[in-house]
Design an enzyme around this catalytic site. Structure first.
Site, PDB file in Angstrom:
ATOM      1  N   ARG A  67       0.862  -1.418   0.075  1.00 50.01           N
ATOM      2  CA  ARG A  67      -0.052   0.091  -0.001  1.00 50.01           C
ATOM      3  C   ARG A  67       0.851   1.264  -0.138  1.00 50.01           C
ATOM      4  O   ARG A  67       2.076   1.331   0.488  1.00 50.01           O
ATOM      5  CB  ARG A  67      -0.810  -0.106   1.276  1.00 50.01           C
ATOM      6  CG  ARG A  67      -1.858  -1.313   1.348  1.00 50.01           C
ATOM      7  CD  ARG A  67      -2.864  -0.897   2.184  1.00 50.01           C
ATOM      8  NE  ARG A  67      -3.771  -2.225   2.432  1.00 50.01           N
ATOM      9  CZ  ARG A  67      -4.641  -2.514   1.844  1.00 50.01           C
ATOM     10  NH1 ARG A  67      -5.394  -1.728   0.828  1.00 50.01           N
ATOM     11  NH2 ARG A  67      -5.403  -3.440   2.060  1.00 50.01           N
ATOM     12  N   ASP A  84      -9.907  -0.338  -5.736  1.00 50.46           N
ATOM     13  CA  ASP A  84     -10.467   1.095  -6.233  1.00 50.46           C
ATOM     14  C   ASP A  84      -9.334   2.261  -6.081  1.00 50.46           C
ATOM     15  O   ASP A  84      -9.060   2.926  -6.939  1.00 50.46           O
ATOM     16  CB  ASP A  84     -11.547   1.581  -5.171  1.00 50.46           C
ATOM     17  CG  ASP A  84     -11.412   1.355  -3.672  1.00 50.46           C
ATOM     18  OD1 ASP A  84     -10.372   0.430  -3.470  1.00 50.46           O
ATOM     19  OD2 ASP A  84     -11.739   1.942  -2.771  1.00 50.46           O
ATOM     20  N   GLY A  85      -8.344   1.931  -5.097  1.00 41.36           N
ATOM     21  CA  GLY A  85      -7.087   2.807  -4.998  1.00 41.36           C
ATOM     22  C   GLY A  85      -6.276   2.540  -6.168  1.00 41.36           C
ATOM     23  O   GLY A  85      -5.799   3.609  -6.782  1.00 41.36           O
ATOM     24  N   ASP A  97     -13.328  -7.115  -0.800  1.00 44.43           N
ATOM     25  CA  ASP A  97     -14.625  -6.600  -0.527  1.00 44.43           C
ATOM     26  C   ASP A  97     -15.655  -6.267  -1.554  1.00 44.43           C
ATOM     27  O   ASP A  97     -16.824  -5.908  -1.008  1.00 44.43           O
ATOM     28  CB  ASP A  97     -14.340  -5.157   0.085  1.00 44.43           C
ATOM     29  CG  ASP A  97     -13.402  -4.847   1.219  1.00 44.43           C
ATOM     30  OD1 ASP A  97     -12.900  -3.948   1.842  1.00 44.43           O
ATOM     31  OD2 ASP A  97     -13.248  -6.162   1.677  1.00 44.43           O
ATOM     32  N   ARG A 109      -8.795 -14.191   3.120  1.00 45.64           N
ATOM     33  CA  ARG A 109      -8.168 -13.551   1.932  1.00 45.64           C
ATOM     34  C   ARG A 109      -6.723 -14.222   1.530  1.00 45.64           C
ATOM     35  O   ARG A 109      -6.469 -14.000   0.513  1.00 45.64           O
ATOM     36  CB  ARG A 109      -8.189 -12.020   2.192  1.00 45.64           C
ATOM     37  CG  ARG A 109      -6.988 -11.498   2.951  1.00 45.64           C
ATOM     38  CD  ARG A 109      -6.937 -10.076   3.184  1.00 45.64           C
ATOM     39  NE  ARG A 109      -5.559  -9.590   3.347  1.00 45.64           N
ATOM     40  CZ  ARG A 109      -5.454  -8.312   3.382  1.00 45.64           C
ATOM     41  NH1 ARG A 109      -6.401  -7.343   3.377  1.00 45.64           N
ATOM     42  NH2 ARG A 109      -4.082  -7.931   3.794  1.00 45.64           N
TER      43      ARG A 109
HETATM   44  N1  LIG Z   1      -6.224   8.101  -5.302  1.00 50.13           N
HETATM   45  C1  LIG Z   1      -5.034   7.329  -5.950  1.00 50.13           C
HETATM   46  N2  LIG Z   1      -4.352   7.973  -6.702  1.00 50.13           N
HETATM   47  C2  LIG Z   1      -2.965   7.043  -7.203  1.00 50.13           C
HETATM   48  N3  LIG Z   1      -2.790   6.025  -6.543  1.00 50.13           N
HETATM   49  C3  LIG Z   1      -3.408   5.640  -5.379  1.00 50.13           C
HETATM   50  C4  LIG Z   1      -4.692   6.073  -5.043  1.00 50.13           C
HETATM   51  N4  LIG Z   1      -5.314   5.483  -3.952  1.00 50.13           N
HETATM   52  C5  LIG Z   1      -4.467   4.429  -3.858  1.00 50.13           C
HETATM   53  N5  LIG Z   1      -3.183   4.353  -4.790  1.00 50.13           N
HETATM   54  C6  LIG Z   1      -2.266   3.515  -4.677  1.00 50.13           C
HETATM   55  O1  LIG Z   1      -2.825   2.291  -5.063  1.00 50.13           O
HETATM   56  C7  LIG Z   1      -2.497   1.186  -4.181  1.00 50.13           C
HETATM   57  C8  LIG Z   1      -3.120   0.438  -3.666  1.00 50.13           C
HETATM   58  O2  LIG Z   1      -4.130   0.983  -2.975  1.00 50.13           O
HETATM   59  P1  LIG Z   1      -5.142   0.471  -1.812  1.00 50.13           P
HETATM   60  O3  LIG Z   1      -6.112   1.376  -1.518  1.00 50.13           O
HETATM   61  O4  LIG Z   1      -4.361   0.096  -0.734  1.00 50.13           O
HETATM   62  O5  LIG Z   1      -5.684  -0.763  -2.253  1.00 50.13           O
HETATM   63  P2  LIG Z   1      -6.884  -1.196  -3.161  1.00 50.13           P
HETATM   64  O6  LIG Z   1      -6.394  -0.756  -4.401  1.00 50.13           O
HETATM   65  O7  LIG Z   1      -6.568  -2.874  -3.466  1.00 50.13           O
HETATM   66  O8  LIG Z   1      -8.032  -1.007  -2.818  1.00 50.13           O
HETATM   67  C9  LIG Z   1      -1.277   1.862  -3.354  1.00 50.13           C
HETATM   68  O9  LIG Z   1       0.037   1.874  -3.683  1.00 50.13           O
HETATM   69  C10 LIG Z   1      -1.670   3.329  -3.392  1.00 50.13           C
HETATM   70  O10 LIG Z   1      -0.653   4.161  -3.195  1.00 50.13           O
HETATM   71  O1  LIG Z   2      -4.407  -5.071   3.973  1.00 52.21           O
HETATM   72  P1  LIG Z   2      -4.601  -4.483   5.427  1.00 52.21           P
HETATM   73  O2  LIG Z   2      -3.932  -3.198   5.393  1.00 52.21           O
HETATM   74  O3  LIG Z   2      -4.543  -5.449   6.748  1.00 52.21           O
HETATM   75  O4  LIG Z   2      -6.158  -3.905   5.564  1.00 52.21           O
HETATM   76  C1  LIG Z   2      -7.239  -4.844   5.531  1.00 52.21           C
HETATM   77  C2  LIG Z   2      -8.319  -4.361   4.448  1.00 52.21           C
HETATM   78  O5  LIG Z   2      -8.086  -4.439   3.275  1.00 52.21           O
HETATM   79  C3  LIG Z   2      -9.302  -5.351   2.506  1.00 52.21           C
HETATM   80  O6  LIG Z   2      -8.691  -6.572   2.675  1.00 52.21           O
HETATM   81  C4  LIG Z   2      -9.453  -4.544   1.233  1.00 52.21           C
HETATM   82  O7  LIG Z   2      -8.281  -4.295   0.863  1.00 52.21           O
HETATM   83  P2  LIG Z   2      -8.072  -4.125  -0.860  1.00 52.21           P
HETATM   84  O8  LIG Z   2      -9.376  -2.875  -1.039  1.00 52.21           O
HETATM   85  O9  LIG Z   2      -6.599  -3.593  -1.182  1.00 52.21           O
HETATM   86  O10 LIG Z   2      -8.542  -5.070  -1.781  1.00 52.21           O
HETATM   87  C5  LIG Z   2     -10.221  -4.813   3.468  1.00 52.21           C
HETATM   88  O11 LIG Z   2     -11.127  -5.849   3.428  1.00 52.21           O
HETATM   89  C6  LIG Z   2      -9.426  -4.718   4.912  1.00 52.21           C
HETATM   90  O12 LIG Z   2     -10.351  -3.798   5.589  1.00 52.21           O
HETATM   91 MG   LIG Z   3      -9.760  -0.976  -1.940  1.00 53.56          MG
END
Ligand SMILES: Nc1ncnc2c1ncn2[C@@H]1O[C@H](COP(=O)(O)OP(=O)(O)O)[C@@H](O)[C@H]1O
Ligand SMILES: O=P(O)(O)OC[C@H]1O[C@](O)(COP(=O)(O)O)[C@@H](O)[C@@H]1O
Ligand SMILES: [Mg+2]
Length: 495
Positions: free
Chosen positions: A164, A190-191, A220, A379
């Site tokens: 992350r 989404d991120g 999720d 997971r």
């Molecule tokens: N708004 C954003 N713009 C650019 N990169 C992002 C943004 N949000 C998250 N990221 C990057 O995407 C990667 C994963 O995001 P994260 O929210 O942790 O998991 P996921 O995408 O699985 O929900 C991370 O390396 C984070 O820095």
């Molecule tokens: O991986 P971490 O930092 O323990 O975060 C746990 C969170 O990640 C999740 O597994 C979802 O992660 P992603 O959105 O990156 O798939 C959530 O269900 C949970 O709340």
């Molecule tokens: Mg996510």
């Protein structure tokens, strides 16, 4: 062609309200690109296929519940192999990166990306970026071949690591450019996909011939537009084991209560579907549906009533539920993870303690409560058979699209068909359970739990702007504005 409002949005209109939300193509900004016949024509496995290729005009409707007079509505480009490809086999230099939390099926997607590139298109230069986005500029890469990935689909996690935080668009695109990479497969939620959109924009700004492709991932299921995310079915199936254990513990003692916490930071889909699948759950709590503990209509009253009636009870709670009820006991500044996601307090432990304290205080009813937290066990497992097939189709679709020169898109399942979805549709909001929809009503009727909503909250819920999710029936979702069921609305397109 359609008008382009910005590089990610290509809208093509047609008769009867047809709207194609198309995806970018390399030749949008690089003229006169050479093309080559798709090598699938000479692939023995495909020699039996009558219709080798997807027709150039094949599109998939986003909404399948329509009325006689409904406008044809939004469509997405159908995924699959095209007659022409924009990369010669030897020219392809692909990389794969996995970001964010783990999810069953990650390794299956990686495996199928590698095998599709090698066996369908003869592309043999595939790199694994080590450890998520930061791996582009701070870690070594891993050479991926069919041999290296042969059995990884039987293992949970991701062989190329994840992380992350660490998304630095210019550093990442510098690395892509310096390494001569021209296809980037980004697997994340989404991120991640917001990050992928930023990478696409920078690649296009620099005029690079690089296909940027997203593959949606999150346990999720909080990604909109697509039917569901890969790994979700596996997670729901695996959650049954924890719920069954909680049920056995609870029914084996007098006034037994089993509490199971499942994943779901902002969206309660795993908790909802695991509850519906199990039928042994008496109460399911999710982030989308507020609840309260004390007083009339509260959770404590419902626990007491259920124990009196059945002698035991199972509660499933999504980890993102009830966070607003927990006092802010997080260390200051620890509220966010490195990606900016909300850090959660352990609501499972909290609600277990609150229930135990409440009944101990009243000592009218001695209860025995067992708390089970299987979240990371769920997971970290490999994907089940259905998700393995799903991951295969997702990965193959992603490769077909990149080879056909599409870019700036997410490969995704829409109404059972693989499609190419513009990043902006995926990143525009989060997919959430609609608690005024029939699926949540099914849940309430299966657990017999109260809605925990007062008249004010119910009115709020109906007014919610949330369009229906891919996992819902959709027949009875309320129009976001009028709150009327669809058959009383003209041209409702909220469902
Ligand atoms: N708004 C954003 N713009 C650019 N990169 C992002 C943004 N949000 C998250 N990221 C990057 O995407 C990667 C994963 O995001 P994260 O929210 O942790 O998991 P996921 O995408 O699985 O929900 C991370 O390396 C984070 O820095
Ligand atoms: O991986 P971490 O930092 O323990 O975060 C746990 C969170 O990640 C999740 O597994 C979802 O992660 P992603 O959105 O990156 O798939 C959530 O269900 C949970 O709340
Ligand atoms: Mg996510």
């Amino acid at each position: 062609m359609g008008d382009e409002t910005n590089s990610q949005i290509k809208v093509v209109s047609g008769p009867a309200g047809y709207v194609l939300q198309d995806v970018p193509h390399l030749n949008d900004y690089i003229p006169d690109l050479p093309t080559y016949p798709n090598p699938l024509r000479s692939n023995p496995a495909y020699s039996v296929v009558k219709q080798y290729f997807v027709h150039v005009d094949d599109t998939v409707p986003q909404k399948i519940v329509v009325h006689k007079e409904s406008p044809r509505g939004i469509h997405f480009r159908r995924a699959g192999p095209r007659q022409k490809v924009y990369f010669d086999a030897d020219e392809v230099h692909a990389c794969i990166v996995t970001c964010g939390g783990l999810c069953p099926g990650l390794n299956t997607v990686i495996r199928e990306l590698v095998c599709s590139l090698y066996h369908m298109y003869g592309a043999t230069k595939v790199l694994g970026i080590d450890g998520g986005y930061r791996g582009f500029y701070s870690r070594n890469s891993i050479t991926l071949t069919p041999k290296v990935v042969n059995d990884i689909h039987k293992r949970g996690g991701t062989i190329i690591g994840t992380s992350r935080g660490g998304h630095d668009t210019s550093k990442i695109v510098d690395s892509i450019q310096d390494r001569g990479i021209n296809q980037v497969y980004i697997i994340g939620g989404d991120g991640t996909l917001k990050g992928a959109a930023a990478i696409f924009e920078e690649v296009r700004r620099r005029g690079l011939k690089v296909a940027v492709v997203g593959i949606p991932k999150t346990i999720d299921n909080d990604i909109p537009v697509i039917d569901r995310s890969f790994g979700f079915d596996t997670a729901v199936e695996e959650a049954q084991r924890a719920i069954n254990a909680a049920h056995v513990e609870a029914e084996s003692v007098e006034n037994g209560v089993g509490v199971v916490k499942l994943m779901g930071r902002y969206s309660g889909f795993i908790a909802m579907y695991a509850t519906l699948a199990s039928r042994d759950v008496d109460c399911c709590l999710i982030p989308e549906s507020p609840f309260f503990l004390e007083g009339k209509g509260g959770l404590f009253e419902y626990v007491e009533k259920t124990l009196k009636e059945n002698g035991h009870m199972v509660i499933v709670i999504a980890e993102g539920a009830g966070q607003e009820l927990l006092s802010g006991s997080l260390q200051p500044g620890a509220e966010k993870d490195p990606s900016g996601n909300r850090q959660l307090q352990d609501v499972g432990l909290w609600i277990s303690n609150r229930i135990k304290e409440h009944f101990a205080k009243r000592n009218k009813m001695v209860l025995t409560l067992k708390y089970i937290d299987p979240t990371y066990m769920i997971r970290a497992i490999p994907s089940n058979a259905a998700d393995n097939v799903y991951c295969t189709l997702l990965a193959q679709s992603a490769v077909h699209g990149a080879m056909a020169g599409y870019t700036g898109y997410t490969s995704g399942l829409v109404n059972g068909r693989q499609t190419y979805i513009p990043f902006n549709r995926i990143t525009e909001r989060q997919n959430k359970v609609v608690i005024t929809d029939r699926m949540w009503a099914r849940l309430l009727s299966s657990t017999n739990q109260p809605s925990f909503l007062g008249p004010k909250e119910m009115a709020e819920a109906i007014k919610e702007e949330e369009p229906p999710t891919g996992l819902l029936d959709g027949e009875n979702c309320q129009d976001a504005h009028s709150g009327k069921p669809p058959d009383e609305i003209e041209h409702s397109n909220t469902c």
